[in-house]
Design an enzyme around this catalytic site. Structure first.
Site, PDB file in Angstrom:
ATOM      1  N   CYS A  85      44.873  49.156  49.628  1.00 17.08           N
ATOM      2  CA  CYS A  85      44.252  50.469  49.435  1.00 17.08           C
ATOM      3  C   CYS A  85      45.315  51.581  49.454  1.00 17.08           C
ATOM      4  CB  CYS A  85      43.160  50.675  50.467  1.00 17.08           C
ATOM      5  SG  CYS A  85      42.018  52.007  50.051  1.00 17.08           S
ATOM      6  N   HIS A 202      39.792  45.548  50.499  1.00 18.75           N
ATOM      7  CA  HIS A 202      40.267  45.363  51.878  1.00 18.75           C
ATOM      8  C   HIS A 202      40.027  43.927  52.365  1.00 18.75           C
ATOM      9  CE1 HIS A 202      41.126  49.564  53.102  1.00 18.75           C
ATOM     10  NE2 HIS A 202      40.271  49.855  52.151  1.00 18.75           N
ATOM     11  N   GLU A 204      41.295  42.390  54.795  1.00 20.27           N
ATOM     12  CA  GLU A 204      41.282  42.269  56.266  1.00 20.27           C
ATOM     13  C   GLU A 204      39.888  42.453  56.849  1.00 20.27           C
ATOM     14  OE1 GLU A 204      42.152  44.878  54.572  1.00 20.27           O
ATOM     15  OE2 GLU A 204      41.833  46.758  55.657  1.00 20.27           O
TER      16      GLU A 204
END
Lengths: 230, 85
Positions: A85, A202, A204
Site C-alpha cells: 500500500c 494488504h 498481512e
C-alpha cells in the site's frame, strides 16, 4: 531469517505486519525510518499508512527518509523488499519500481476485500501458481496505478506484473476490474530481478484463519522458503 | 530573495481523477459548455539569491515537488513581488 518492518512517521500498518510474521512463526522487528543500518535483517517490509501525511504526493517524502538509501542498497544486493500500500507508493516514488500512483477513479477511498489474479511473474515473493485467485483487502485513496504503454509492455515481457484485480472467477471485465481504475487492472508489480515487490492489497490482514482468511500467507512464507533455499 | 511560482499539472494523457470529477459536477450543475477540467498544484517558493538559483529550483521540482513520471511543471519567477522577511 528475520523480517524488518520500517516505521515511517505516519505508518499505521506496521504492527499488522509484525503480528502476521509472528503468527507465521517468523522472527521480526521494527526498523526506525531514521536508522541507516539493516544488519541482521533478511527481508525488509515497507508497511501501509500515510507516511508524512501523504503531503506533496503519497510516498514522496518518505523516499528521502535516512533508511531508504540503505533499503535501495539492500535491494541492489538482491535483498527482498516488500512494499504494501503506502509501501508500494514509496517504492514507485523511489523509482525502485516503475510507474506512479494517481487518486482513485471517482475519488473514493476504497476499503474492501477484492479478488486478485496471480500472474506468471519473476516475483520472488509469490508462492502460488499463476491463475490462482486470492481474496485480499485493499484500503487506499491513491491506488490508481499508471505507467505508459511502453513500460507496461516491458514489464509484461520481463514478468513484472504480479497481481491483477479481477472478477471472482479470475476473469477480467472488458471495462476493467480494478475498483480504483488502475491501468490494465494492475494491483502488484515487481522489479526485473523479482526481489522488490509492491502491491496495493494488504496480505498481512489475511494471515490468521480466525481473522479474514489465509490468502495473504503465501507472500511471507514463500520468501522465507526461498531464503532458506527451498 | 526571489519568489518562484510553480504550477504542477499532469502530463498529457495522464488521467486526472479530480479534474474529471469536477468536469462531471460542473456539467450536472448546468454548465454544459465545460469540455475539460484539469486540476493541478500551485506552489510558491521563496529562495535566497544564489549563483545556481534557477537550476536549483528546477532540481527541487524534479526531485520532490513534481513526479516526472506523471507530472509536468512550469516555473515562473515572480517580478518585484517579494519583500525580504
Amino acid at each position: 531469517m528475520r523480517f524488518g518492518v520500517v516505521r515511517f512517521p505516519g505508518s499505521n500498518c506496521e504492527q499488522d505486519v509484525v503480528i502476521a510474521c509472528r503468527y507465521l512463526g517468523f522472527d521480526v522487528d521494527y526498523i526506525w525510518h531514521g536508522d541507516t543500518d539493516l544488519a541482521g535483517f533478511d527481508a525488509v517490509v515497507l508497511p501501509g499508512g500515510f507516511s508524512y501525511g501523504d503531503y506533496i504526493r503519497t510516498g514522496a517524502v518518505a523516499r528521502f527518509s535516512p533508511v531508504m538509501g540503505e533499503v535501495v542498497r539492500f535491494a541492489e544486493r538482491g535483498g527482498p523488499v516488500l512494499g504494501i500500500c503506502n509501501g508500494f507508493q514509496i517504492l514507485t516514488e523511489a523509482h525502485m519500481l516503475p510507474g506512479a500512483m494517481l487518486r482513485n477513479r471517482g475519488l473514493k477511498f476504497i476499503c474492501e476485500t477484492v479478488p486478485l489474479r496471480v500472474e506468471e511473474s519473476a516475483c520472488q515473493w509469490t508462492g502460488v501458481p499463476a491463475g490462482t485467485v486470492l481474496r485480499i483487502p485493499i484500503n487506499h485513496n491513491e491506488g490508481n496505478y499508471t505507467c505508459d504503454p511502453e513500460t507496461l509492455a516491458a514489464m509484461e515481457a520481463a514478468g513484472q506484473v504480479v497481481l491483477r484485480y479481477c472478477e471472482p472467477d479470475g476473469t477480467r471485465a472488458p471495462g476493467g476490474s480494478a475498483p480504483n481504475g488502475a491501468f490494465d487492472d494492475i494491483a502488484g508489480i515487481c522489479n526485473e530481478r523479482g526481489n522488490v515487490f509492491g502491491l496495493m492489497p494488504h496480505p498481512e490482514r489475511v494471515v490468521d484463519p480466525e481473522a479474514n482468511g489465509t490468502d495473504g500467507q503465501t507472500f511471507f512464507t514463500r520468501i522465507v522458503e526461498r531464503l532458506a533455499g527451498v | 530573495m526571489a519568489r518562484y511560482e510553480i504550477f504542477v499539472t499532469y502530463k498529457k494523457g495522464i488521467f486526472d481523477p479530480p479534474g474529471a470529477t469536477a468536469a462531471r459536477a460542473l456539467t450536472s450543475l448546468g454548465y454544459s459548455e465545460v469540455e475539460d477540467v484539469k486540476i493541478g498544484k500551485y506552489i510558491t517558493l521563496d529562495v535566497a539569491d544564489g549563483p545556481d538559483e534557477a537550476a536549483r529550483v528546477r532540481e527541487m521540482c524534479d526531485k520532490l515537488l513534481a513526479n516526472p513520471v506523471i507530472e509536468d511543471y512550469r516555473i515562473v519567477e515572480a517580478q518585484g513581488s517579494v519583500s525580504a522577511g
